[in-house]
Design a protein around this motif. Structure first.
Motif, mmCIF file in Angstrom:
data_model
loop_
_atom_site.group_PDB
_atom_site.id
_atom_site.type_symbol
_atom_site.label_atom_id
_atom_site.label_comp_id
_atom_site.label_asym_id
_atom_site.label_seq_id
_atom_site.Cartn_x
_atom_site.Cartn_y
_atom_site.Cartn_z
ATOM 1 N N TYR A 178 0.834 -1.204 0.000
ATOM 2 C CA TYR A 178 0.000 0.000 0.000
ATOM 3 C C TYR A 178 0.871 1.257 0.000
ATOM 4 O O TYR A 178 0.635 2.201 -0.767
ATOM 5 N N GLY A 179 1.909 1.259 0.842
ATOM 6 C CA GLY A 179 2.808 2.410 0.907
ATOM 7 C C GLY A 179 3.530 2.652 -0.409
ATOM 8 O O GLY A 179 3.666 3.794 -0.854
ATOM 9 N N VAL A 180 3.977 1.575 -1.050
ATOM 10 C CA VAL A 180 4.681 1.701 -2.327
ATOM 11 C C VAL A 180 3.735 2.229 -3.409
ATOM 12 O O VAL A 180 4.106 3.098 -4.217
ATOM 13 N N LEU A 181 2.496 1.734 -3.433
ATOM 14 C CA LEU A 181 1.520 2.197 -4.416
ATOM 15 C C LEU A 181 1.188 3.676 -4.215
ATOM 16 O O LEU A 181 1.079 4.439 -5.187
ATOM 17 N N CYS A 182 1.025 4.082 -2.962
ATOM 18 C CA CYS A 182 0.756 5.501 -2.678
ATOM 19 C C CYS A 182 1.914 6.367 -3.141
ATOM 20 O O CYS A 182 1.711 7.459 -3.697
ATOM 21 N N TYR A 183 3.129 5.886 -2.917
ATOM 22 C CA TYR A 183 4.312 6.641 -3.343
ATOM 23 C C TYR A 183 4.376 6.717 -4.871
ATOM 24 O O TYR A 183 4.743 7.758 -5.432
ATOM 25 N N ALA A 184 4.003 5.627 -5.548
ATOM 26 C CA ALA A 184 4.006 5.623 -7.014
ATOM 27 C C ALA A 184 3.005 6.639 -7.559
ATOM 28 O O ALA A 184 3.284 7.339 -8.544
ATOM 29 N N VAL A 185 1.840 6.741 -6.925
ATOM 30 C CA VAL A 185 0.846 7.735 -7.332
ATOM 31 C C VAL A 185 1.414 9.143 -7.156
ATOM 32 O O VAL A 185 1.271 10.007 -8.024
ATOM 33 N N PHE A 186 2.080 9.366 -6.012
ATOM 34 C CA PHE A 186 2.702 10.672 -5.776
ATOM 35 C C PHE A 186 3.710 11.007 -6.865
ATOM 36 O O PHE A 186 3.733 12.130 -7.383
ATOM 37 N N LEU A 187 4.570 10.051 -7.238
ATOM 38 C CA LEU A 187 5.592 10.321 -8.255
ATOM 39 C C LEU A 187 4.945 10.702 -9.592
ATOM 40 O O LEU A 187 5.411 11.619 -10.279
ATOM 41 N N ALA A 188 3.871 9.990 -9.952
ATOM 42 C CA ALA A 188 3.175 10.307 -11.198
ATOM 43 C C ALA A 188 2.592 11.715 -11.140
ATOM 44 O O ALA A 188 2.682 12.479 -12.114
#
Length: 235
Positions: free
Chosen positions: A9-19
């Protein structure tokens, strides 16, 4: 299993932030992205202003409201503490996506820097603002600020350690270098349209208010040091 899901979940949230971060460079600067701050109006002025004010107000309320210690104490009764920061990052990113999709250009040019060296300098300073912004997040613990540290330590079965107060690099010279990065991004525009000026003025006002709120939290004895307040730690 729950610890692994929290990490994912944390990695996915971070990926959304990067995008969102990458898209914002084009959206604010007017580069290549399908939507941008600038452009010809598509709605009546009053309607466009109402939409834009609403989007900016929504982001400001979410971004500051969810960062307040009182809200965090209530929120972590629902969301696991290890996922609280990642959730904050995700909701902030969704608010930005709404702004990207729904923003209404107003038209009208306040200033325009003509092609040539002057324009190159302005665009360079705009991009420098993004580089400065990203650099300062690493000075104050980038991975804690965006929730990865919390979910990783949870996955490893380790207790969370709050960032310690320190004044590295630019923080020895400037009280809020992160906010200087944001202000550089907002105001160094080769073409300043009415909508862009509205965006820059409102976000600058928000930053000035947010500084006061964050610094008040820092000096409140009952305020628990968190990664949320770390971004505004004064020097």
């Amino acid at each position: 299993m729950s610890r692994l899901l929290t990490l994912i979940y944390g990695v996915l949230c971070y990926a959304v932030f990067l995008a969102v971060f990458v898209y914002a460079i084009g959206f604010i600067g007017g580069f290549v992205t399908p939507t941008s701050l600038d452009g010809p109006p598509t709605r009546p002025l009053g309607e466009a202003l109402a939409v834009d004010f609403g989007l900016l107000a929504l982001f400001a309320l979410q971004h500051s409201g969810m960062a307040r210690p009182a809200f965090k104490r209530w929120w972590t009764r629902i969301v696991p503490e290890s996922a609280e920061r990642s959730t904050y990052v995700l909701v902030s990113s969704l608010a930005m996506i709404a702004l990207f999709v729904l923003w209404q250009p107003i038209g009208g040019v306040v200033w325009r820097v003509s092609e040539g060296p002057a324009r190159t300098v302005v665009v360079g300073l705009y991009l420098f603002g993004w580089a400065l912004l990203l650099y300062t997040t690493f000075l104050i613990d980038h991975f804690d600020l965006f929730g990865l540290k919390q979910t990783w330590r949870k996955f490893r079965g380790q207790p969370y350690l709050s960032p310690r107060f320190h004044t590295p690099s630019l923080y020895r010279l400037v009280r809020h270098p992160l906010y200087i990065g944001w202000l550089t991004i907002f105001w160094y525009a080769p073409v300043m349209t009415t909508a862009h000026l509205l965006f820059a003025a409102m976000t600058t006002t928000y930053i000035l208010i947010a500084i006061q709120l964050e610094e008040r939290d820092l000096v409140t004895p009952s305020a628990k040091p968190t990664s949320t307040t770390a971004a505004a730690r004064p020097c």
